[in-house]
Write a protein that holds these residues in place. Structure first.
Motif, short mmCIF file in Angstrom:
data_model
loop_
_atom_site.label_atom_id
_atom_site.label_comp_id
_atom_site.label_asym_id
_atom_site.label_seq_id
_atom_site.Cartn_x
_atom_site.Cartn_y
_atom_site.Cartn_z
N THR A 297 0.81 -1.22 0.00
CA THR A 297 0.00 0.00 0.00
C THR A 297 0.84 1.26 0.00
O THR A 297 0.52 2.22 -0.69
CB THR A 297 -0.94 0.01 1.23
N SER A 298 1.95 1.25 0.75
CA SER A 298 2.78 2.46 0.88
C SER A 298 4.16 2.20 0.29
O SER A 298 4.72 1.11 0.44
CB SER A 298 2.92 2.83 2.36
N GLY A 299 4.68 3.24 -0.37
CA GLY A 299 6.02 3.13 -0.90
C GLY A 299 6.27 4.10 -2.03
O GLY A 299 5.40 4.92 -2.38
N ALA A 300 7.48 3.99 -2.60
CA ALA A 300 7.86 4.86 -3.72
C ALA A 300 8.33 4.00 -4.88
O ALA A 300 9.10 3.05 -4.69
CB ALA A 300 8.98 5.81 -3.29
N PHE A 301 7.86 4.35 -6.06
CA PHE A 301 8.22 3.63 -7.29
C PHE A 301 9.03 4.57 -8.17
O PHE A 301 8.63 5.72 -8.41
CB PHE A 301 6.97 3.17 -8.02
N ASP A 302 10.16 4.07 -8.65
CA ASP A 302 11.01 4.86 -9.56
C ASP A 302 11.25 4.05 -10.83
O ASP A 302 11.42 2.82 -10.78
CB ASP A 302 12.36 5.17 -8.89
N ILE A 303 11.32 4.76 -11.95
CA ILE A 303 11.58 4.10 -13.23
C ILE A 303 12.07 5.15 -14.22
O ILE A 303 11.73 6.34 -14.13
CB ILE A 303 10.30 3.40 -13.76
N GLU A 304 12.90 4.73 -15.16
CA GLU A 304 13.32 5.58 -16.26
C GLU A 304 12.66 5.08 -17.54
O GLU A 304 12.75 3.89 -17.87
CB GLU A 304 14.84 5.56 -16.41
N ILE A 305 11.97 5.98 -18.25
CA ILE A 305 11.21 5.62 -19.45
C ILE A 305 11.70 6.47 -20.62
O ILE A 305 11.86 7.69 -20.49
CB ILE A 305 9.69 5.81 -19.24
N TYR A 306 11.91 5.83 -21.74
CA TYR A 306 12.38 6.53 -22.94
C TYR A 306 11.20 7.28 -23.57
O TYR A 306 10.15 6.68 -23.87
CB TYR A 306 12.95 5.53 -23.93
N ALA A 307 11.36 8.59 -23.74
CA ALA A 307 10.29 9.43 -24.27
C ALA A 307 10.50 9.70 -25.76
O ALA A 307 11.60 10.06 -26.19
CB ALA A 307 10.23 10.75 -23.52
N GLU A 308 9.42 9.49 -26.51
CA GLU A 308 9.43 9.79 -27.94
C GLU A 308 8.32 10.79 -28.24
O GLU A 308 7.19 10.63 -27.75
CB GLU A 308 9.21 8.51 -28.75
#
Length: 821
Positions: A615-626
């Motif tokens: 339920t609680s937490g932090a999500f991080d991700i790197e996504i390639y933007a086009e």
């Protein structure tokens, strides 16, 4: 502590006189063997015969319509899980078995033109033919049961018909069969003791051959002598319903042209009524027909609300449209039904009603045109029906399935249906506040919690909160009914259902008592009431997900700083190279799965990260933007709670699928960032749309933080959205009054007792009555504890112009406070 301030001097509008009603559809074998207490299953011997415009596959397992919709058939036994639960032995003629005899279906020499089969049996000496009923036949000591059969034989044959089990004969009748053609034979017996698993046997001591055209076994003791099961009707009566919506529901539409509901097929002598296969996996014999519904309405002083087929089969099951003469005939069928109900006894159909021992007209003030139909095909057919009925019967109020007034098409009332979670209903307590008061009235025709706290007290609280919102808006909401109404627990196709029964007894789910409490406490006017209370947040769980067009590239996904990977490839497959992941297009298996689901785009990908129970937490991700390409992330990506209903029982969906995972959606496209909830009937925005600058042609950092109450969304370190998890009031109320009393309805969602401070602008009596429904959050009723959760009347004192009422935790309360004279 919550507060309610009541101003009886500010009367908003009169209560809607017919607000609370009931909706009957033949589902879960609610009709035959239920409300219509026929005790013989397959009394017309036709259960194993598929409809004319259908065929069976897989050796009789699946029924398939010409348009391609599939259902479990199992040679006419219905769902496979019914067979397993009831331990039903195979027989070529459902519910009929032989001992020292041979039976076969006769398709040519039948009782009349409406019967598709007769049952022929050749007996050895001492042979028998027997029927096992609806998972057994239940008998009560001292009660009398009426039997009749249409039989023919070329030579005189003596038979004994008896109700028996393996060790006892409860009652019997002797018949000498003879004569030319089919002859009706009638008899009755009184059961000498109780029995729960009896069968009806036709025994032939000397052997012989007979053909049965139709047969029936019914209790003589029915509600008001009108042929319906007493305990079930008495439970309906206790709700104080003001209308009955009938006969459906989806069965009105049918799943093929032959299975569409027609008035002409459900009137007249029951052995002349053609039965038909229902989409709820079994055949109806139509003993519970148009006249019986109208008689029930008269017996319980309810307004009939007849739902007619408007010339189309169910749009959720490979629909077929009626055109030309077929459409005209369906319209005429509806006109004939109305004439049967309200026409004089000198009219064609009114005279048939008179022959059925009801010379005076019934009431008929509501007609609903279609059921859950929509779109241009519906609009054309609706308008045709509306114009014709309005011209002939201008006083009948006509109900549409959708908001056709938005297309300039007239409707007196619009029917809206809601199936969801307890939290959905609680969050939408203000749903009707903004409705146009100059538009059509609203019929809240079907609502139920079908996911989560199903059939339990907390689910009833959610529904009660929505009804509170409805009561506050009775100037627009005119009618409301729960769905479905009845369930034979041995033939469950949908859950929950308001009243559950077996062959001997019945009991109600907690929601029943909400409708009973509210339906019996109406007042005369809705009065102004203000409330002050806390809020409760919707329970949420699950990690992140990625959605959108295929080809999306990402790397370095983490949850609370630890690497996390994809746990569920719902649509699309993951490919990894040098630490960079790409989501490929859905493969053939996933596309085929998507075809089973509603509202799933087979071209879009959907992949879920990590564990569901967070339920609680932090999500991080790197996504390639086009540039020009959408990026969508899901927050709180978990499965919705399961529901019993499955659209295609022959191909049930997987546990994880892209229709039952509904995260909050963070979408970025063309420089615009939006954050919304996928909701019914339309998406809800959790925050305003924002401008966002992505670095195209490279990986961008995305992050969200969530704690179960709030969510913060970041791009490249900048906070783009901040939003609260949806919430609802911990306490809600609606107030009405009359010249003699004030009626206060309170729902307390909190687990703790709420000391509600009530302020009134009028003098009241000290003693007052409270009807309370309370218990544990997950409490539910059963045949072992049928009233574990039920309404309890309490006589209290201490009411005044300002006083404290202690609403128990998890409770629905109706206070009836007398005004001082």
């Amino acid at each position: 502590m919550s507060r309610i301030t009541i101003r009886t001097e500010n009367k908003k509008f009169p209560v809607a006189p017919n607000l609370y009603g009931i909706f009957f559809e033949d589902i879960n074998r609610a009709g035959d063997g239920g409300l219509y207490p026929e005790m013989l299953r397959n009394r017309s011997f036709e259960d194993s015969i598929e409809p004319k415009d259908c065929h069976t596959e897989q050796d009789g397992y699946a029924l398939v319509t010409r348009a391609g919709w599939r259902d479990e058939f199992n040679h006419g036994e219905g769902l496979s899980r019914w067979i397993r639960k009831n331990q039903t032995p195979y027989t070529p003629v459902p519910a009929w078995y032989t001992q020292q005899a041979v039976m076969r279906l006769e398709r040519e020499d039948t009782l009349n033109k409406h019967r598709q089969a007769a049952l022929s049996a050749v007996f050895e000496k001492g042979g028998k033919l027997y029927n096992t009923g609806f998972n057994g036949i239940s008998l009560k000591a001292g009660e009398t049961y009426s039997f009749y059969m249409f039989a023919k034989t070329e030579h005189p044959v003596s038979v004994r018909v008896c109700a028996e089990d393996d060790s006892h004969v409860f009652g019997s009748m002797d018949f000498q069969l003879e004569g030319t053609g089919y002859v009706r034979y009638d008899g009755s017996f009184a059961a000498d003791r109780d029995g729960d698993n009896a069968r009806l046997s036709i025994c032939c001591p000397e052997g012989g051959e007979i053909s049965l055209g139709f047969c029936s076994l019914m209790p003589q003791d029915t509600y008001m002598g009108h042929g319906l099961r007493k305990d079930l009707v008495e439970k309906l009566k206790a709700l104080n319903p003001r209308f009955l919506r009938f006969p459906g529901g989806c069965i009105v539409e049918g799943f093929s042209p032959e299975t569409a509901m027609r008035f002409r097929n459900v009137i007249g002598p029951v052995w002349e009524r053609p039965g038909h296969q229902l989409m709820w996996h079994y055949r109806s014999y139509n003993g519970l027909g148009f006249h019986e519904y109208l008689q029930l309405c008269e017996d319980l002083d309810m307004e009939p609300l007849y739902v007619c087929n408007c010339g189309m089969t169910c749009q959720g099951r490979a629909p077929v449209l009626f055109e030309g003469e077929e459409l005209e005939d369906m319209l005429q069928d509806t006109l004939d039904a109305i004439e049967y109900a309200v026409g004089g006894k000198d009219t064609v159909w009114g005279s048939l009603r008179a022959q059925m021992s009801h010379p005076e007209p019934f009431r008929m003030n509501y007609i609903e045109i279609g059921n859950e139909n929509f779109g241009p095909d519906y609009e054309m057919r609706y308008r045709k029906f509306f114009d014709t009925i309005r011209a002939r019967y201008p006083n009948i109020r006509l109900i549409a399935n959708t908001h056709l007034e938005n297309q300039g098409i007239p409707a007196d009332i619009v029917d809206e249906h809601f199936y969801s979670t307890a939290e959905f209903f609680a969050e939408n307590i203000h749903y009707y506040d903004g409705y146009d008061r100059k538009g059509p009235g609203i019929f809240l025709g079907e609502l139920a919690v079908v996911r989560g706290w199903v059939g339990q007290l907390y689910g009833a609280l959610g529904e009660a909160a929505f009804l509170i919102g409805m009561e506050r808006n009775q100037d627009v909401v005119e009618l409301a009914s729960y769905a479905p109404l009845l369930e034979n627990v041995n033939y469950n196709a949908w859950f929950p259902n308001l009243i559950r029964f077996n062959n001997r007894e019945s009991m109600a789910i907690p929601t029943y008592y909400v409708w009973k409490m509210f339906g019996n406490s109406r007042g005369e006017n809705v009065v102004e009431a203000e409330e002050e209370t806390g809020i409760l947040y919707r329970p949420v769980k699950g990690m992140a997900s990625l959605m959108g067009p295929s080809g999306l590239r990402y790397k370095n996904a983490s949850w609370n700083g630890r690497p996390v990977g994809i746990s569920h490839e719902l649509m699309g497959r993951i490919e990894e190279k040098d630490g960079v992941f790409r989501i490929l297009p859905p493969d053939q298996e996933q596309r085929e799965e998507a075809e089973k689901l509603y509202g799933v785009d087979p071209e879009r990908v959907f992949a879920v990260f990590g564990e569901e129970e967070v339920t609680s937490g932090a999500f991080d991700i790197e996504i390639y933007a086009e540039e020009g390409k959408e990026i969508s992330l899901g927050i709180y990506s978990s499965r919705m709670p399961k529901e019993v209903y499955v659209a295609d029982e022959t191909h049930p969906p997987k546990e994880w699928n892209s229709a039952n995972v509904k995260p909050f959606v963070w979408r970025l496209e063309n420089g615009i960032s939006s954050f919304r909830e996928q909701a019914y009937p339309e998406d809800k925005y959790l925050d305003e749309e924002r401008l966002v600058q992505l670095q195209y042609g490279q990986f961008n950092r995305f992050r969200y933080e969530a704690d179960g109450k709030s969510m913060k969304l970041y791009v490249n370190g900048e906070c783009i959205h901040e939003a609260a998890v949806p919430s609802f009031p911990a306490m809600a109320c609606a107030v009405s009054d009359s010249s003699t009393e004030v009626i206060v309805k309170i729902v307390n969602f909190s687990p703790e007792e709420d000391e509600v401070e009530i302020s009134l602008d009028c003098a009241v009596e000290t003693d007052y009555k409270a009807v309370v429904l309370t218990g544990e959050k997950q409490a539910e009723n059963s045949f072992e504890e049928p009233e574990r959760v039920h309404d309890e009347e309490r006589l209290l004192s201490g009411a005044a112009e300002q006083f404290i009422y202690r609403a128990p935790g998890y409770s629905v309360n109706v206070l009836r406070i007398g005004k001082k004279k």
